[in-house]
Design an enzyme around this catalytic site. Structure first.
Site, PDB file in Angstrom:
ATOM      1  N   LYS A   1      56.008 -32.927  18.702  1.00 42.94           N
ATOM      2  CA  LYS A   1      55.333 -32.791  17.076  1.00 42.94           C
ATOM      3  C   LYS A   1      53.934 -32.281  17.169  1.00 42.94           C
ATOM      4  O   LYS A   1      53.042 -32.857  18.083  1.00 42.94           O
ATOM      5  CB  LYS A   1      55.522 -34.228  16.361  1.00 42.94           C
TER       6      LYS A   1
ATOM      7  N   ASN B   1      60.507 -38.709   8.310  1.00 40.42           N
ATOM      8  CA  ASN B   1      60.235 -40.084   8.112  1.00 40.42           C
ATOM      9  C   ASN B   1      59.230 -40.123   6.872  1.00 40.42           C
ATOM     10  O   ASN B   1      57.881 -39.947   7.352  1.00 40.42           O
ATOM     11  CB  ASN B   1      59.926 -41.093   8.765  1.00 40.42           C
TER      12      ASN B   1
ATOM     13  N   GLU C   1      63.729 -37.656  12.305  1.00 42.70           N
ATOM     14  CA  GLU C   1      62.666 -38.187  13.372  1.00 42.70           C
ATOM     15  C   GLU C   1      62.826 -39.543  13.701  1.00 42.70           C
ATOM     16  O   GLU C   1      63.132 -40.409  12.889  1.00 42.70           O
ATOM     17  CB  GLU C   1      61.348 -37.900  12.402  1.00 42.70           C
TER      18      GLU C   1
ATOM     19  N   ASN D   1      55.954 -37.403  20.050  1.00 49.18           N
ATOM     20  CA  ASN D   1      56.812 -37.352  18.941  1.00 49.18           C
ATOM     21  C   ASN D   1      57.706 -36.364  19.146  1.00 49.18           C
ATOM     22  O   ASN D   1      57.513 -35.085  18.867  1.00 49.18           O
ATOM     23  CB  ASN D   1      56.303 -37.383  17.664  1.00 49.18           C
TER      24      ASN D   1
ATOM     25  N   CYS E   1      58.960 -33.664  10.924  1.00 46.87           N
ATOM     26  CA  CYS E   1      58.226 -34.359   9.647  1.00 46.87           C
ATOM     27  C   CYS E   1      56.770 -33.539   8.801  1.00 46.87           C
ATOM     28  O   CYS E   1      57.238 -32.189   8.278  1.00 46.87           O
ATOM     29  CB  CYS E   1      57.996 -35.852   9.944  1.00 46.87           C
TER      30      CYS E   1
ATOM     31  N   GLU F   1      50.418 -42.507  13.621  1.00 45.99           N
ATOM     32  CA  GLU F   1      50.794 -41.467  14.509  1.00 45.99           C
ATOM     33  C   GLU F   1      49.691 -40.978  15.493  1.00 45.99           C
ATOM     34  O   GLU F   1      49.788 -40.511  16.567  1.00 45.99           O
ATOM     35  CB  GLU F   1      51.618 -40.448  13.802  1.00 45.99           C
TER      36      GLU F   1
HETATM   37  N1  CDT Z   1      56.303 -39.080   9.736  1.00 48.75           N
HETATM   38  C1  CDT Z   1      55.689 -37.927   8.957  1.00 48.75           C
HETATM   39  O1  CDT Z   1      54.960 -37.352   9.631  1.00 48.75           O
HETATM   40  N2  CDT Z   1      55.151 -38.265   7.643  1.00 48.75           N
HETATM   41  C2  CDT Z   1      54.378 -37.789   6.890  1.00 48.75           C
HETATM   42  C3  CDT Z   1      53.815 -38.791   5.842  1.00 48.75           C
HETATM   43  C4  CDT Z   1      52.425 -38.014   5.296  1.00 48.75           C
HETATM   44  S1  CDT Z   1      52.090 -38.843   3.931  1.00 48.75           S
HETATM   45  C5  CDT Z   1      52.033 -37.439   2.917  1.00 48.75           C
HETATM   46  C6  CDT Z   1      54.889 -36.809   6.237  1.00 48.75           C
HETATM   47  O2  CDT Z   1      54.378 -35.399   6.053  1.00 48.75           O
HETATM   48  O3  CDT Z   1      56.060 -36.828   5.470  1.00 48.75           O
END
Ligand code: CDT
Length: 321
Positions: A127, A207, A47, A110, A182, A146
């Protein structure tokens, strides 16, 4: 028949804020060459692969935010990825921040794309499950903005056909693919909506910080949860899942690596073991999906959507006593 696609999970280590797009693209090209040397048909990048994970900072000025977005794809800096795809006959999935004028206004998404072995974009996804918050929360060690910087994706979870063979008619290399980004991977809807379209391989870049500020008690479980959601999503829908991280200590924030390729059985068949730039490779037989799609998870035969409808009609949760 076996339809084998050899896939490389092209994990990236940390990207510094000062690192240029061209420097990152050089790292990606090196992974593409490694992948080709190991017989891959395609690679999956993370991502927001072209820059540092910028939602960890609160920016007052929109100009500063927009500097992390791509207005063109390909652009001058990303064109070498497309040229190399064509030269090596190697497809790729790429996550990036997309800035686009739509219906007369500037929109921020995204986004991920799949590029085929001829260097053409064959599918795009934006996303849907945006995590984090939309206001500056100074109590956090780092932000996850985000919800401030992106709009919710408007392209749905749309499966698409892609062909990794030598010519368009090469049925041995055709498959049904889907994309997610993600946080989408934590939601069963993501897999099921694609599963209902017959998806055979879901590509996911991510990420994920090890530390989750609102729930630090989850930190020690971050790898477990990463594997849990992708393994169950694969098994319950009879599909391959390729999950690829941007990993390591990026601008002081530790991010999980743990990039994995999961078979329709739910088993992990390849995994990255570092938090740097690394390639994990698996030969994925798309026909393995049939063994699950025609038995345990034969949706037409065993799902009972009419019965689920009765639960929905109750209008949500049972009220507390
Ligand atoms: N980038 C992204 O979507 N990161 C989120 C962090 C959430 S914290 C649990 C993820 O779901 O990995």
């Amino acid at each position: 028949m076996t339809r084998i696609i050899t896939v490389g999970a092209a994990q990236l280590g940390p990207i510094a804020r000062a690192e240029s797009r061209s420097q990152v693209v050089e790292r990606m090209l090196s992974l593409m060459h490694q992948a080709k040397g190991n017989g891959c048909d395609m690679v999956v990048f993370p991502e927001l692969a072209l820059t540092t994970f910028f939602p960890r900072w609160y920016f007052e000025s929109q100009e500063e935010v927009d500097a992390f977005f791509e207005r063109d794809m390909p652009s001058v800096e990303t064109q070498p990825l497309f040229d190399t795809a064509r030269k090596l006959q190697l497809g790729f999935y790429l996550g990036y921040a997309e800035l686009i004028e739509e219906q007369g206004s500037l929109r921020h998404f995204n986004t991920s794309i799949v590029v085929d072995r001829n260097g053409s974009i064959v599918a795009k996804y934006r996303k849907i499950h945006l995590p984090g918050h939309d206001q500056h929360e100074p109590w956090r060690r780092f932000q996850h903005l985000e919800k401030r910087y992106f709009e919710t994706g408007n392209l749905g979870f749309t499966a698409f056909r892609a062909n990794w063979g030598d010519d368009a008619q090469d049925a041995a290399r055709q498959g049904i693919f889907g994309m997610a980004i993600c946080n989408d991977r934590r939601w069963s809807e993501t897999y099921r909506i694609l599963g209902l379209q017959g998806v055979e391989m879901i590509l996911i870049g991510y990420n994920t910080p090890v530390h989750n500020p609102p729930a630090p008690e989850h930190d020690a479980l971050s790898h477990f949860h990463n594997e849990l959601v992708m393994q169950s999503g694969a098994y319950q829908n009879g599909t391959w899942v390729v999950g690829v991280a941007k990993a390591g200590n990026e601008e002081g924030v530790e991010q999980i690596g743990n990039s994995i390729i999961v078979a329709p059985s739910g088993e992990i068949v390849a995994a990255c073991t570092t938090t740097g730039d690394e390639l994990a490779i698996a030969r994925c037989d798309l026909d393995l999906c049939n063994s699950y799609k025609t038995t345990t998870f034969n949706f037409a035969r065993h799902r009972q959507p009419e019965q689920y409808g009765m639960i929905v009609e109750r209008k949500g949760a049972i009220p507390p006593p």
